[in-house]
Design a protein around this motif. Structure first.
Motif, PDB file in Angstrom:
ATOM      1  N   LYS A   1       0.835  -1.199   0.000  1.00  0.00           N
ATOM      2  CA  LYS A   1       0.000   0.000   0.000  1.00  0.00           C
ATOM      3  C   LYS A   1       0.874   1.254   0.000  1.00  0.00           C
ATOM      4  CE  LYS A   1      -3.967  -2.025   2.332  1.00  0.00           C
ATOM      5  NZ  LYS A   1      -4.809  -2.016   3.538  1.00  0.00           N
ATOM      6  N   GLY A   2       1.930   1.234   0.753  1.00  0.00           N
ATOM      7  CA  GLY A   2       2.849   2.385   0.788  1.00  0.00           C
ATOM      8  C   GLY A   2       3.512   2.604  -0.562  1.00  0.00           C
ATOM      9  N   ALA A   3       3.923   1.516  -1.212  1.00  0.00           N
ATOM     10  CA  ALA A   3       4.555   1.613  -2.530  1.00  0.00           C
ATOM     11  C   ALA A   3       3.565   2.156  -3.549  1.00  0.00           C
ATOM     12  CB  ALA A   3       5.091   0.262  -2.960  1.00  0.00           C
ATOM     13  N   LEU A   4       2.318   1.682  -3.468  1.00  0.00           N
ATOM     14  CA  LEU A   4       1.285   2.163  -4.387  1.00  0.00           C
ATOM     15  C   LEU A   4       1.003   3.649  -4.146  1.00  0.00           C
ATOM     16  CD1 LEU A   4      -0.727   1.516  -6.614  1.00  0.00           C
ATOM     17  CD2 LEU A   4      -2.361   0.851  -4.843  1.00  0.00           C
ATOM     18  N   ALA A   5       0.931   4.062  -2.886  1.00  0.00           N
ATOM     19  CA  ALA A   5       0.704   5.478  -2.554  1.00  0.00           C
ATOM     20  C   ALA A   5       1.855   6.323  -3.066  1.00  0.00           C
ATOM     21  CB  ALA A   5       0.518   5.641  -1.048  1.00  0.00           C
ATOM     22  N   LEU A   6       3.079   5.842  -2.878  1.00  0.00           N
ATOM     23  CA  LEU A   6       4.260   6.560  -3.370  1.00  0.00           C
ATOM     24  C   LEU A   6       4.233   6.669  -4.892  1.00  0.00           C
ATOM     25  CD1 LEU A   6       6.924   7.910  -2.663  1.00  0.00           C
ATOM     26  CD2 LEU A   6       8.011   5.659  -2.756  1.00  0.00           C
ATOM     27  N   LEU A   7       3.848   5.581  -5.556  1.00  0.00           N
ATOM     28  CA  LEU A   7       3.735   5.590  -7.013  1.00  0.00           C
ATOM     29  C   LEU A   7       2.703   6.616  -7.480  1.00  0.00           C
ATOM     30  CD1 LEU A   7       4.698   4.255  -9.629  1.00  0.00           C
ATOM     31  CD2 LEU A   7       2.860   2.588  -9.344  1.00  0.00           C
ATOM     32  N   ILE A   8       1.557   6.683  -6.789  1.00  0.00           N
ATOM     33  CA  ILE A   8       0.509   7.647  -7.149  1.00  0.00           C
ATOM     34  C   ILE A   8       1.007   9.076  -6.931  1.00  0.00           C
ATOM     35  CG2 ILE A   8      -1.779   8.499  -6.498  1.00  0.00           C
ATOM     36  CD1 ILE A   8      -2.548   5.553  -5.964  1.00  0.00           C
ATOM     37  N   VAL A   9       1.688   9.303  -5.806  1.00  0.00           N
ATOM     38  CA  VAL A   9       2.230  10.642  -5.525  1.00  0.00           C
ATOM     39  C   VAL A   9       3.255  11.021  -6.593  1.00  0.00           C
ATOM     40  CG1 VAL A   9       3.652  11.963  -3.903  1.00  0.00           C
ATOM     41  CG2 VAL A   9       1.756  10.580  -3.068  1.00  0.00           C
ATOM     42  N   LEU A  10       4.140  10.097  -6.942  1.00  0.00           N
ATOM     43  CA  LEU A  10       5.133  10.364  -7.991  1.00  0.00           C
ATOM     44  C   LEU A  10       4.465  10.631  -9.344  1.00  0.00           C
ATOM     45  CD1 LEU A  10       7.937   7.789  -7.100  1.00  0.00           C
ATOM     46  CD2 LEU A  10       7.978  10.280  -6.814  1.00  0.00           C
ATOM     47  N   LEU A  11       3.395   9.928  -9.627  1.00  0.00           N
ATOM     48  CA  LEU A  11       2.644  10.144 -10.863  1.00  0.00           C
ATOM     49  C   LEU A  11       2.066  11.559 -10.891  1.00  0.00           C
ATOM     50  CD1 LEU A  11       1.566   8.970 -13.512  1.00  0.00           C
ATOM     51  CD2 LEU A  11      -0.419   8.149 -12.240  1.00  0.00           C
ATOM     52  N   PHE A  12       1.475  11.974  -9.774  1.00  0.00           N
ATOM     53  CA  PHE A  12       0.940  13.340  -9.694  1.00  0.00           C
ATOM     54  C   PHE A  12       2.052  14.377  -9.833  1.00  0.00           C
ATOM     55  CE2 PHE A  12      -2.888  11.604  -7.341  1.00  0.00           C
ATOM     56  CZ  PHE A  12      -3.774  11.883  -8.368  1.00  0.00           C
ATOM     57  N   ILE A  13       3.190  14.139  -9.191  1.00  0.00           N
ATOM     58  CA  ILE A  13       4.331  15.061  -9.306  1.00  0.00           C
ATOM     59  C   ILE A  13       4.797  15.135 -10.759  1.00  0.00           C
ATOM     60  CG2 ILE A  13       6.766  15.372  -8.683  1.00  0.00           C
ATOM     61  CD1 ILE A  13       6.023  14.304  -5.890  1.00  0.00           C
ATOM     62  N   ALA A  14       4.861  13.980 -11.433  1.00  0.00           N
ATOM     63  CA  ALA A  14       5.280  13.949 -12.834  1.00  0.00           C
ATOM     64  C   ALA A  14       4.297  14.721 -13.709  1.00  0.00           C
ATOM     65  CB  ALA A  14       5.413  12.508 -13.313  1.00  0.00           C
ATOM     66  N   ILE A  15       3.015  14.569 -13.455  1.00  0.00           N
ATOM     67  CA  ILE A  15       1.996  15.290 -14.232  1.00  0.00           C
ATOM     68  C   ILE A  15       2.133  16.793 -14.019  1.00  0.00           C
ATOM     69  CG2 ILE A  15      -0.489  15.727 -14.410  1.00  0.00           C
ATOM     70  CD1 ILE A  15      -0.909  12.709 -13.898  1.00  0.00           C
ATOM     71  N   ILE A  16       2.291  17.195 -12.765  1.00  0.00           N
ATOM     72  CA  ILE A  16       2.466  18.623 -12.466  1.00  0.00           C
ATOM     73  C   ILE A  16       3.731  19.155 -13.124  1.00  0.00           C
ATOM     74  CG2 ILE A  16       2.939  20.258 -10.595  1.00  0.00           C
ATOM     75  CD1 ILE A  16       1.068  18.518  -8.830  1.00  0.00           C
ATOM     76  N   TRP A  17       4.826  18.401 -13.044  1.00  0.00           N
ATOM     77  CA  TRP A  17       6.091  18.828 -13.640  1.00  0.00           C
ATOM     78  C   TRP A  17       5.945  18.964 -15.156  1.00  0.00           C
ATOM     79  CZ3 TRP A  17       9.595  16.333 -16.948  1.00  0.00           C
ATOM     80  CH2 TRP A  17      10.821  16.984 -17.105  1.00  0.00           C
TER      81      TRP A  17
END
Length: 99
Positions: free
Chosen positions: A7-23
């Motif tokens: 669950k932590g890895a999935l949450a981190l992946l989602i956060v990184l995805l959002f950061i990538a989209i914003i970037w």
């Protein structure tokens, strides 16, 4: 997926995805701004060149007008001299007429 690590890895992946989209969105905006800035710069350069050419054209027009005025004045003076010459010839002929 009951494992907290998953669950932590999935949450981190989602956060990184959002950061990538914003970037990526910021990069798109940045590159769009750079492109618009380049267009504005080229437009300014084009306007500067156009204004310089217009000034040069105006200078040439003024020189041509001045030249035309000089030609007109010279023609006028030639006509005046021709009239004076004809008058002088007529006076000479009248003065030397031995009838």
């Amino acid at each position: 997926m009951s494992n907290p690590l998953e669950k932590g890895a999935l949450a981190l992946l989602i956060v990184l995805l959002f950061i990538a989209i914003i970037w990526l969105n910021n990069e798109r905006k940045s590159s769009s701004k750079k492109y618009l800035d380049r267009i504005k710069e080229k437009e300014k350069e084009t306007n500067d060149v156009r204004e310089k050419m217009e000034k040069d054209i105006e200078k040439v027009r003024e020189k041509l007008e001045k030249s035309d005025n000089q030609k007109l004045e010279m023609t006028h003076r030639v006509v005046e001299l021709s009239v004076e010459l004809l008058a002088a010839i007529k006076r000479f002929n009248n003065g030397t007429n031995f009838k």
